[in-house]
Design a protein around this motif. Structure first.
Motif, mmCIF file in Angstrom:
data_model
loop_
_atom_site.group_PDB
_atom_site.id
_atom_site.type_symbol
_atom_site.label_atom_id
_atom_site.label_comp_id
_atom_site.label_asym_id
_atom_site.label_seq_id
_atom_site.Cartn_x
_atom_site.Cartn_y
_atom_site.Cartn_z
ATOM 1 N N MET A 137 0.807 -1.218 0.000
ATOM 2 C CA MET A 137 0.000 0.000 0.000
ATOM 3 C C MET A 137 0.843 1.272 0.000
ATOM 4 S SD MET A 137 -2.924 -1.296 -0.122
ATOM 5 C CE MET A 137 -4.053 0.043 0.122
ATOM 6 N N ALA A 138 2.144 1.174 -0.202
ATOM 7 C CA ALA A 138 3.025 2.347 -0.064
ATOM 8 C C ALA A 138 2.572 3.513 -0.931
ATOM 9 C CB ALA A 138 4.459 1.960 -0.402
ATOM 10 N N GLY A 139 2.098 3.232 -2.150
ATOM 11 C CA GLY A 139 1.682 4.314 -3.033
ATOM 12 C C GLY A 139 0.536 5.124 -2.464
ATOM 13 N N GLN A 140 -0.489 4.438 -1.971
ATOM 14 C CA GLN A 140 -1.632 5.162 -1.410
ATOM 15 C C GLN A 140 -1.248 5.886 -0.131
ATOM 16 O OE1 GLN A 140 -5.598 4.237 -1.329
ATOM 17 N NE2 GLN A 140 -5.479 2.423 -2.595
ATOM 18 N N VAL A 141 -0.403 5.240 0.714
ATOM 19 C CA VAL A 141 0.013 5.899 1.955
ATOM 20 C C VAL A 141 0.775 7.174 1.637
ATOM 21 C CG1 VAL A 141 1.444 5.651 4.001
ATOM 22 C CG2 VAL A 141 0.031 3.767 3.277
ATOM 23 N N PHE A 142 1.672 7.088 0.651
ATOM 24 C CA PHE A 142 2.440 8.276 0.269
ATOM 25 C C PHE A 142 1.501 9.364 -0.260
ATOM 26 C CE2 PHE A 142 7.063 9.009 -0.408
ATOM 27 C CZ PHE A 142 6.961 10.366 -0.630
ATOM 28 N N ALA A 143 0.468 8.963 -1.019
ATOM 29 C CA ALA A 143 -0.477 9.963 -1.518
ATOM 30 C C ALA A 143 -1.188 10.657 -0.360
ATOM 31 C CB ALA A 143 -1.478 9.304 -2.457
ATOM 32 N N ILE A 144 -1.500 9.913 0.705
ATOM 33 C CA ILE A 144 -2.171 10.532 1.866
ATOM 34 C C ILE A 144 -1.227 11.502 2.565
ATOM 35 C CG2 ILE A 144 -3.066 9.993 4.152
ATOM 36 C CD1 ILE A 144 -4.397 7.585 2.860
ATOM 37 N N ILE A 145 0.067 11.129 2.667
ATOM 38 C CA ILE A 145 1.044 12.051 3.258
ATOM 39 C C ILE A 145 1.121 13.330 2.410
ATOM 40 C CG2 ILE A 145 3.458 12.300 3.986
ATOM 41 C CD1 ILE A 145 2.198 10.152 5.567
ATOM 42 N N VAL A 146 1.061 13.159 1.073
ATOM 43 C CA VAL A 146 1.097 14.345 0.200
ATOM 44 C C VAL A 146 -0.126 15.220 0.439
ATOM 45 C CG1 VAL A 146 1.047 15.107 -2.194
ATOM 46 C CG2 VAL A 146 2.550 13.278 -1.535
ATOM 47 N N PHE A 147 -1.302 14.607 0.672
ATOM 48 C CA PHE A 147 -2.493 15.397 1.011
ATOM 49 C C PHE A 147 -2.235 16.247 2.249
ATOM 50 C CE2 PHE A 147 -5.376 12.129 -1.096
ATOM 51 C CZ PHE A 147 -5.781 12.994 -2.078
ATOM 52 N N ALA A 148 -1.662 15.614 3.299
ATOM 53 C CA ALA A 148 -1.427 16.336 4.557
ATOM 54 C C ALA A 148 -0.436 17.469 4.343
ATOM 55 C CB ALA A 148 -0.925 15.365 5.624
ATOM 56 N N VAL A 149 0.637 17.186 3.582
ATOM 57 C CA VAL A 149 1.648 18.219 3.340
ATOM 58 C C VAL A 149 1.053 19.346 2.503
ATOM 59 C CG1 VAL A 149 3.856 18.659 2.226
ATOM 60 C CG2 VAL A 149 3.565 16.648 3.624
ATOM 61 N N ALA A 150 0.189 18.996 1.534
ATOM 62 C CA ALA A 150 -0.424 20.041 0.708
ATOM 63 C C ALA A 150 -1.320 20.935 1.553
ATOM 64 C CB ALA A 150 -1.216 19.404 -0.425
ATOM 65 N N ALA A 151 -2.075 20.338 2.480
ATOM 66 C CA ALA A 151 -2.938 21.153 3.347
ATOM 67 C C ALA A 151 -2.093 22.079 4.204
ATOM 68 C CB ALA A 151 -3.807 20.244 4.208
ATOM 69 N N ALA A 152 -0.981 21.550 4.756
ATOM 70 C CA ALA A 152 -0.102 22.379 5.582
ATOM 71 C C ALA A 152 0.514 23.499 4.762
ATOM 72 C CB ALA A 152 0.991 21.509 6.194
ATOM 73 N N GLU A 153 0.967 23.146 3.545
ATOM 74 C CA GLU A 153 1.623 24.119 2.677
ATOM 75 C C GLU A 153 0.669 25.246 2.297
ATOM 76 O OE1 GLU A 153 0.928 23.216 -1.050
ATOM 77 O OE2 GLU A 153 1.358 25.323 -1.410
ATOM 78 N N VAL A 154 -0.561 24.882 1.969
ATOM 79 C CA VAL A 154 -1.480 25.924 1.503
ATOM 80 C C VAL A 154 -1.907 26.800 2.674
ATOM 81 C CG1 VAL A 154 -3.721 24.760 1.658
ATOM 82 C CG2 VAL A 154 -3.253 26.292 -0.213
ATOM 83 N N ALA A 155 -2.023 26.228 3.883
ATOM 84 C CA ALA A 155 -2.396 27.046 5.036
ATOM 85 C C ALA A 155 -1.304 28.064 5.341
ATOM 86 C CB ALA A 155 -2.652 26.146 6.245
ATOM 87 N N VAL A 156 -0.038 27.601 5.385
ATOM 88 C CA VAL A 156 1.067 28.517 5.682
ATOM 89 C C VAL A 156 1.247 29.518 4.547
ATOM 90 C CG1 VAL A 156 3.529 28.649 6.091
ATOM 91 C CG2 VAL A 156 2.210 26.870 7.168
ATOM 92 N N GLY A 157 1.167 29.041 3.299
ATOM 93 C CA GLY A 157 1.364 29.926 2.160
ATOM 94 C C GLY A 157 0.330 31.036 2.104
ATOM 95 N N LEU A 158 -0.936 30.682 2.295
ATOM 96 C CA LEU A 158 -1.965 31.714 2.222
ATOM 97 C C LEU A 158 -1.879 32.653 3.416
ATOM 98 C CD1 LEU A 158 -4.931 29.679 0.809
ATOM 99 C CD2 LEU A 158 -3.497 31.292 -0.366
ATOM 100 N N ALA A 159 -1.471 32.129 4.600
ATOM 101 C CA ALA A 159 -1.272 33.022 5.745
ATOM 102 C C ALA A 159 -0.167 34.029 5.454
ATOM 103 C CB ALA A 159 -0.935 32.197 6.985
#
Lengths: 102, 172
Positions: free
Chosen positions: A58-80
């Motif tokens: 399942m490594a591919g899907q797990v990595f995709a979920i980590i990318v979701f979390a990082v994208a949410a963090a990135e967009v929150a900090v970036g827009l702030a």
């Protein structure tokens, strides 16, 4: 069935569109929109390699979920940051935010 | 052409067209709305790949949270409802050249790889991808550590975002 190449070429095209947005837009928020497109293209690749490889790994899907979390963090900090810069300097144009450039 | 392939082609063209509108649209609110349709196309792509959990998370997290955050940010950072001036910088042709050459490079790189025409094997009988993903995410021999690190990263980033965007003049 859909060949793997279709997904990979689709993801490459989406990544290139996002890259164009990042490199050519003036507005800092539009640059972040381009980054979102690039992250989505990467996620398509991860899911496609999971599906077309060994589905028990399942490594591919797990990595995709980590990318979701990082994208949410990135967009929150970036827009702030963009909102904070707009409040202080009254601009969101990336070329005008050159305080640390010499 | 099987029905799968026709659906994929329609979704891919829709997604790429919306993605193109995201990076070229002059009005940023429109760009954010086009981003929503792009993200929806990607969610359908995940569904075509049998990644059901990713498709749902794509709709909930990306469309439900990130795209809405973008629309809020666009509305908080404009003096005027219309954007003035050109939306692309003076080096836009260089960005276009670089992105086209990136696509061409990736395309030719992929053409030379023998795994390209591979088709997906059917799931083993009794295989539940969502249950397997959940087990892997919390299993100590699987991915529990990256999962917890991602949650710590998310909390730290959101606390940092609140601190950065906090307006000291309006706070008491």
């Amino acid at each position: 069935m859909i060949p793997l190449s279709w997904f990979l070429i689709f993801a490459a095209a989406l990544f290139s569109i996002g890259l164009f947005g990042v490199l050519s837009r003036r507005n800092a928020i539009a640059i972040l929109l381009g980054i979102e497109l690039m992250l989505n293209a990467v996620n398509i690749n991860l899911a496609a390699f999971w599906r077309y490889g060994n589905v028990l790994n399942m490594a591919g899907q797990v990595f995709a979920i980590i990318v979701f979390a990082v994208a949410a963090a990135e967009v929150a900090v970036g827009l702030a940051l963009v909102i904070s810069v707009y409040r202080r300097r009254n601009t969101v144009i990336a070329d005008d935010i050159d305080l640390m450039k010499w | 052409m099987t029905p799968d392939q026709i659906v994929f082609l329609i979704v891919a063209l829709f997604t790429l067209g919306s993605g193109f509108m995201v990076v070229t649209s002059g009005n940023l609110v429109h760009a954010a709305l086009w981003l929503i349709s792009t993200l929806f196309g990607v969610a359908v792509t995940f569904a075509l790949l049998n990644a059901n959990f990713l498709a749902v998370v794509q709709v909930v997290v990306y469309i439900g949270a990130i795209a809405i955050l973008f629309i809020f940010a666009v509305m908080l950072t404009r003096k005027d409802i219309r954007d003035q001036g050109p939306q692309v910088n003076k080096n836009w042709w260089f960005g276009a050249l670089l992105s086209v050459s990136t696509f061409a490079g990736l395309y030719f790189l992929l053409q030379g790889w023998e795994g390209m025409s591979k088709t997906a094997s059917a799931f083993p009988s009794g295989f539940d991808a969502v249950a397997e993903l959940g087990n892997e995410l919390i299993s100590p021999t699987g991915y529990v550590l990256p999962f917890e690190v991602a949650s710590v990263l998310l909390v730290a980033a959101l606390v940092g975002a609140v601190y950065v965007a906090f307006n000291p003049r309006s706070g008491k």
